[in-house]
Design an enzyme around this catalytic site. Structure first.
Site, PDB file in Angstrom:
ATOM      1  N   HIS A  15       3.092  -5.666  -8.040  1.00 37.26           N
ATOM      2  CA  HIS A  15       2.891  -7.061  -8.431  1.00 37.26           C
ATOM      3  C   HIS A  15       1.538  -7.604  -7.992  1.00 37.26           C
ATOM      4  O   HIS A  15       1.316  -8.802  -8.012  1.00 37.26           O
ATOM      5  CB  HIS A  15       4.006  -7.947  -7.853  1.00 37.26           C
ATOM      6  CG  HIS A  15       5.355  -7.659  -8.431  1.00 37.26           C
ATOM      7  ND1 HIS A  15       6.500  -8.304  -8.015  1.00 37.26           N
ATOM      8  CD2 HIS A  15       5.758  -6.789  -9.394  1.00 37.26           C
ATOM      9  CE1 HIS A  15       7.550  -7.843  -8.688  1.00 37.26           C
ATOM     10  NE2 HIS A  15       7.113  -6.922  -9.527  1.00 37.26           N
ATOM     11  N   ASP A  23       6.756  -4.060  -5.911  1.00 37.67           N
ATOM     12  CA  ASP A  23       6.563  -5.478  -5.608  1.00 37.67           C
ATOM     13  C   ASP A  23       5.104  -5.664  -5.205  1.00 37.67           C
ATOM     14  O   ASP A  23       4.257  -4.881  -5.604  1.00 37.67           O
ATOM     15  CB  ASP A  23       7.540  -5.928  -4.519  1.00 37.67           C
ATOM     16  CG  ASP A  23       7.956  -7.381  -4.670  1.00 37.67           C
ATOM     17  OD1 ASP A  23       7.073  -8.255  -4.523  1.00 37.67           O
ATOM     18  OD2 ASP A  23       9.136  -7.655  -4.944  1.00 37.67           O
TER      19      ASP A  23
END
Length: 403
Positions: free
Chosen positions: A242, A219
């Protein structure tokens, strides 16, 4: 006569000196509190008891976790302590149980209400592999209560260095009201397909430095919640993951402003996004200002530069209603490398609160398709923004419409 007086005064002074207590630092070895160190027995009570003794003992104090492998269930290490306190864990590996049923809270190791805290060394392995792919735990409502590897709350003037967080079930590190903190040479390690494993999540603090660190996760490498103020991030390597994200902001009422963020001299590789600011549509009012991204290398990154004021994951919001979060005084400078998407720069601001004073300077982002090779030039897209353009930029910067 004088000689006798001198002798009496000397003896008196010696007596006074011997009566002054010598303040020695308290070092409490968890083995002295019953830690087994076989990687199976719950050594959490031993760590907790060592902490309590050190916290209440002479200052400065230290909890020693000697080299070895330990297992611990959830523990809360609380202050205030009598003075500075350290956890020394160089060479030690502490493992969480893999079973979610053994957790009753949203934290594995929680440290709270401590001033002048230091953590040096150690690997903290959350053993989250069996949780990452659970549909129940990672649906749009997040119906499982997942533990953060290391949660710090009201821990101020702290230094955390030379340690590793691995395989967390949820966020690796979560910081709340931790003013004046420093993270140096931190390693965060989880595979790219781990779910909701943000590396470091920051919220409601004033003053934080993260330097010389390596974050691999599934993430955001670093994510900023509301109230993040005066944060500097330098020499951080991010990827997979991310990217580095401000937000998402505006989901809840009365969020505190995000102000004074500097992200400089970083490398982002193989991530879904690069550097981004994201807010919810139909949001509550909010502010994000004085945010600066500079001297960043992008290596095969999707969406390298992104302002997204229409962020709506899992279709859980009113997409189309404008965001009320005001973004201003933002700069993207000297960002270079390769993009896996044609739109290497997207500045999608709010129709109700257009972005103000956004500078784009000396950008050089070339297209690198997912299968490798080139494939034409990159481009930019803009809405509700008139960026200030400085220097030479690839792609050419859009000036308020869409290009």
């Amino acid at each position: 006569m004088y000689i006798g007086g001198y002798i009496r005064r000397a003896v008196c002074c010696l007596f006074v000196v011997t009566m002054v207590p010598i303040n020695r630092a308290a070092v409490v070895n968890i083995k002295s509190k019953g830690a087994v160190g076989d990687g199976k027995t719950d050594d959490g009570p031993a760590i907790l008891n060592a902490w309590k003794e050190a916290c209440e003992g002479a200052s400065p104090s230290s909890v020693l976790i000697p080299p070895g492998t330990y297992m611990s269930l959830s523990i809360v290490l609380s202050g205030p302590c009598k003075g500075p306190i350290e956890i020394q864990a160089t060479g030690a590996t502490i493992k969480a149980p893999p079973e979610l049923a053994k957790f009753k809270t949203d934290s594995w190791i929680q440290i709270q209400s401590v001033d002048r805290f230091t953590m040096n060394g150690g690997t903290f392995d959350g053993q989250g592999q069996q949780i990452w792919h659970s549909t129940k735990c990672h649906d749009s409502q997040l119906t499982c209560q997942l533990p953060v590897n290391l949660r710090l709350s009201h821990v101020k003037n702290s230094l955390l260095k030379d340690f590793t967080s691995a395989n967390s079930k949820h966020f690796h590190i979560a910081l709340w009201r931790c003013d004046g903190s420093n993270f140096v040479n931190v390693t965060i390690n989880a595979p790219g397909n781990s779910t909701n494993t943000d590396g470091i999540h920051i919220a409601r603090l004033n003053g934080l430095n993260i330097t010389n660190s390596n974050i691999k996760t599934g993430d955001d490498c670093i994510s900023f919640g509301d109230g993040s103020k005066n944060v500097r991030i330098e020499q951080v390597t991010c990827g997979p993951g991310h990217g580095i994200s401000i937000g998402s902001l505006g989901k809840y009422p009365n969020e505190e402003p995000v102000q004074g963020i500097w992200i400089k001299n970083c490398t982002i590789s193989g991530t879904n996004n690069g550097v981004r600011i994201k807010t919810w549509p139909a949001s509550h009012p909010g502010v994000a200002s004085d945010i600066h991204f500079e001297d960043i290398l992008m290596n095969k990154v999707g969406n390298p530069i992104l302002i997204d004021q229409e962020y709506c994951p899992h279709y859980t919001c009113k997409k189309g209603a404008p965001s009320k979060v005001k973004i201003s005084n933002v700069s993207f400078r000297k960002i270079r490398g390769t993009s896996t998407t044609k739109v290497a720069m997207k500045l999608a601001c709010s129709a109700e609160a257009p972005c103000d004073n956004v500078e784009v300077a000396d950008i050089n982002l070339k297209f690198h398709g997912p299968a490798g090779g080139g494939g034409g030039p990159t481009k930019s897209e803009c809405s509700n923004i008139k960026p200030k353009v400085v220097g030479e930029n690839i792609p050419q910067v859009c000036l308020g419409g869409t290009s």
